[in-house]
Design a protein around this motif. Sequence first.
Motif, mmCIF file in Angstrom:
data_model
loop_
_atom_site.group_PDB
_atom_site.id
_atom_site.type_symbol
_atom_site.label_atom_id
_atom_site.label_comp_id
_atom_site.label_asym_id
_atom_site.label_seq_id
_atom_site.Cartn_x
_atom_site.Cartn_y
_atom_site.Cartn_z
ATOM 1 N N THR A 205 0.800 -1.186 -0.093
ATOM 2 C CA THR A 205 0.001 -0.065 -0.108
ATOM 3 C C THR A 205 0.823 1.312 -0.118
ATOM 4 O O THR A 205 0.680 2.129 -0.861
ATOM 5 C CB THR A 205 -0.888 -0.041 1.337
ATOM 6 O OG1 THR A 205 -1.908 -1.094 1.145
ATOM 7 C CG2 THR A 205 -1.788 1.245 1.233
ATOM 8 N N VAL A 206 1.876 1.329 0.854
ATOM 9 C CA VAL A 206 2.664 2.472 1.065
ATOM 10 C C VAL A 206 3.471 2.716 -0.361
ATOM 11 O O VAL A 206 4.083 3.847 -0.538
ATOM 12 C CB VAL A 206 3.505 2.613 2.249
ATOM 13 C CG1 VAL A 206 2.765 2.607 3.359
ATOM 14 C CG2 VAL A 206 4.533 1.272 2.191
ATOM 15 N N THR A 209 2.037 4.230 -4.831
ATOM 16 C CA THR A 209 2.169 5.466 -5.493
ATOM 17 C C THR A 209 3.347 5.421 -6.595
ATOM 18 O O THR A 209 3.829 6.673 -7.273
ATOM 19 C CB THR A 209 2.111 6.570 -4.478
ATOM 20 O OG1 THR A 209 3.261 6.420 -3.710
ATOM 21 C CG2 THR A 209 1.233 6.726 -3.847
ATOM 22 N N ASP A 416 -5.636 2.619 6.112
ATOM 23 C CA ASP A 416 -6.891 2.233 5.363
ATOM 24 C C ASP A 416 -6.604 0.437 5.338
ATOM 25 O O ASP A 416 -5.968 -0.020 4.951
ATOM 26 C CB ASP A 416 -6.949 2.945 4.212
ATOM 27 C CG ASP A 416 -7.340 4.278 4.303
ATOM 28 O OD1 ASP A 416 -7.577 4.724 5.350
ATOM 29 O OD2 ASP A 416 -7.099 4.914 3.260
ATOM 30 N N GLN A 418 -7.929 -2.620 3.424
ATOM 31 C CA GLN A 418 -7.772 -2.936 1.897
ATOM 32 C C GLN A 418 -8.725 -3.880 1.672
ATOM 33 O O GLN A 418 -9.191 -4.875 2.486
ATOM 34 C CB GLN A 418 -6.331 -3.448 1.631
ATOM 35 C CG GLN A 418 -5.284 -2.224 1.937
ATOM 36 C CD GLN A 418 -5.652 -0.997 1.312
ATOM 37 O OE1 GLN A 418 -6.483 -0.719 0.525
ATOM 38 N NE2 GLN A 418 -4.856 0.274 2.008
ATOM 39 N N ARG A 433 -5.571 4.023 -2.111
ATOM 40 C CA ARG A 433 -4.468 4.886 -1.711
ATOM 41 C C ARG A 433 -4.428 6.200 -2.619
ATOM 42 O O ARG A 433 -4.747 5.765 -3.741
ATOM 43 C CB ARG A 433 -3.137 4.344 -1.764
ATOM 44 C CG ARG A 433 -2.034 5.209 -1.272
ATOM 45 C CD ARG A 433 -1.810 4.988 0.319
ATOM 46 N NE ARG A 433 -1.079 6.055 1.097
ATOM 47 C CZ ARG A 433 0.161 6.128 1.064
ATOM 48 N NH1 ARG A 433 0.792 5.152 0.567
ATOM 49 N NH2 ARG A 433 0.810 6.968 1.651
ATOM 50 N N SER A 436 -2.447 6.228 -6.325
ATOM 51 C CA SER A 436 -2.139 5.030 -6.714
ATOM 52 C C SER A 436 -1.792 4.714 -8.122
ATOM 53 O O SER A 436 -2.531 5.134 -8.954
ATOM 54 C CB SER A 436 -3.075 4.070 -6.389
ATOM 55 O OG SER A 436 -3.184 3.791 -4.691
ATOM 56 N N ASN A 439 -2.596 -0.210 -7.647
ATOM 57 C CA ASN A 439 -3.363 -0.918 -6.615
ATOM 58 C C ASN A 439 -4.199 -1.963 -6.988
ATOM 59 O O ASN A 439 -4.884 -2.473 -6.120
ATOM 60 C CB ASN A 439 -4.424 0.129 -6.184
ATOM 61 C CG ASN A 439 -5.245 0.745 -7.040
ATOM 62 O OD1 ASN A 439 -5.081 0.491 -8.190
ATOM 63 N ND2 ASN A 439 -6.336 1.722 -6.708
#
Length: 493
Positions: A205-206, A209, A416, A418, A433, A436, A439
């Motif tokens: 997730t982090v 991006t 968050d 998921q 995210r 993203s 994702n």
Amino acid sequence: MEEKNRFSKLLQDLMTVADVKNYVLANELQYDVSYISKWVSGRALPTEKSVKKVLEGISSCIVNTADDNKQKSMMADYHVDNLADLQLAIYDNLSAEYQYVKEMQKATGKDVAPKTSCFPELSLLRYISKMHHPVLRRVHSLDIVAALDLLNVEHEQRIQFTMIENEHLPESGGYPDVHYSMIIHIRPESWDYINDTLFLIHLLTVNSTIDFQLYGDDQAAGHLIFTVRDDFMISGILLNKDRCIAVMMSEEEENCNIAYKNVKTLCTHEKLLFRKVTMDKMISRREYLHSLLAPNQRWSIGHLTEHFLPDDLFEEVMEDAISSGKLSADPEKLRSVHKLTQKVLEESQIRLLIYETAFSNLAVAAKIDFYNCKMYLRADQRMRFMKHLYSLCEKNENLDIRLVYGKFVSDFEYLDNQCTFVSDTISSLRLERIGSLNNCLIVNRSDVQKIFERSFEEFWNYGDGVVISDRKAILQYIDHMMHSISLILQMEQ
């Protein structure tokens, strides 16, 4: 000529790009021009007492003095889409370089780092601080590879390792020119199906991006190697969960690229843990349908998706998504997929684990994930969505539903929740995210598939009041959320 420190180099580069003269910056900061000359030449740094105000002034002057073309060029470099975020990003970059030089002065008495440094032993936190090199603020172009045995360190340090990102995140687009390939060591025999799985999702997730790829290989065991091609590398051997030995750090281009190439050779397709995919491709290649029809469906829903839309609301949301340009799929194909989804929910045996935040986020933020597009519903539309979901949960005995009320692990309190869609033959993740790029992910290896299957069972049977299995209590909660939406609806009317 003596080499300048990193802060002075960046300051001079920014002033050159924006065409800011020393006297202009001096007037902006109300400093004598001799101070500016010393900062640019590397003979001095702003004092720690005044640095925040000084860097804010420099950032403001750089942005406001630059003409339109130069502003656009800098926004492209920092990958931001407005001048306010550009000013914040420049401040962040200057601050990172300033702190790097100040730490160098305190540690060595010099403000220019040696091209290569060796340390016989470092604490893990000290290693991580050196790994977070200022070059990582250069979001317009980075090529990173790493072999990090993250699953062999404590949870707190794992989180610190993943905190390598720019704070000024664009609403869309992410950072496509930041490429990061990470290799970790997967240990199925000692896997913690709650903590390790949540960390894996956090890691994805982090980094969603950027152009991120995650691999698994035994050669990552006991190693901490992080390389930025052409610019920076740090390597060490993990001694135990909080110390590493034989650490080498270098800004020498040859050293960086040798380490980069050696690690990059391990990044092969068969070692890839998750395969990135677009929603259009999932639908056109029938992976979406295959996922729906696969046996032993287990869904973990962290944010509400298109699966739970009634027919009339589906048409409204699809029309909005297509007319706004967010979605380019064929409407008839989507209708066909939607009809099959409705049949699956009505007739198939599905275990559905829904986070209470999915309901509360819909009620308050009005947002749903519609085939990987963020769509916002009016209060009346939210009410129809919730009524339909309530009806599904109340009438369909094949739908075995449980509610997650709270967090499984405090380490990820602010992350968050998921979505994961697990079945016996294909499993996928849909991450939530801002900005993203990647994702939508399909599990690419059988060992990771088994991890997600086993993890779902652990989450499903979790106690401590976190997972609610009583259907009546779940329906009461959904009813409560509908009441909340009705209050919002009354206010809007």
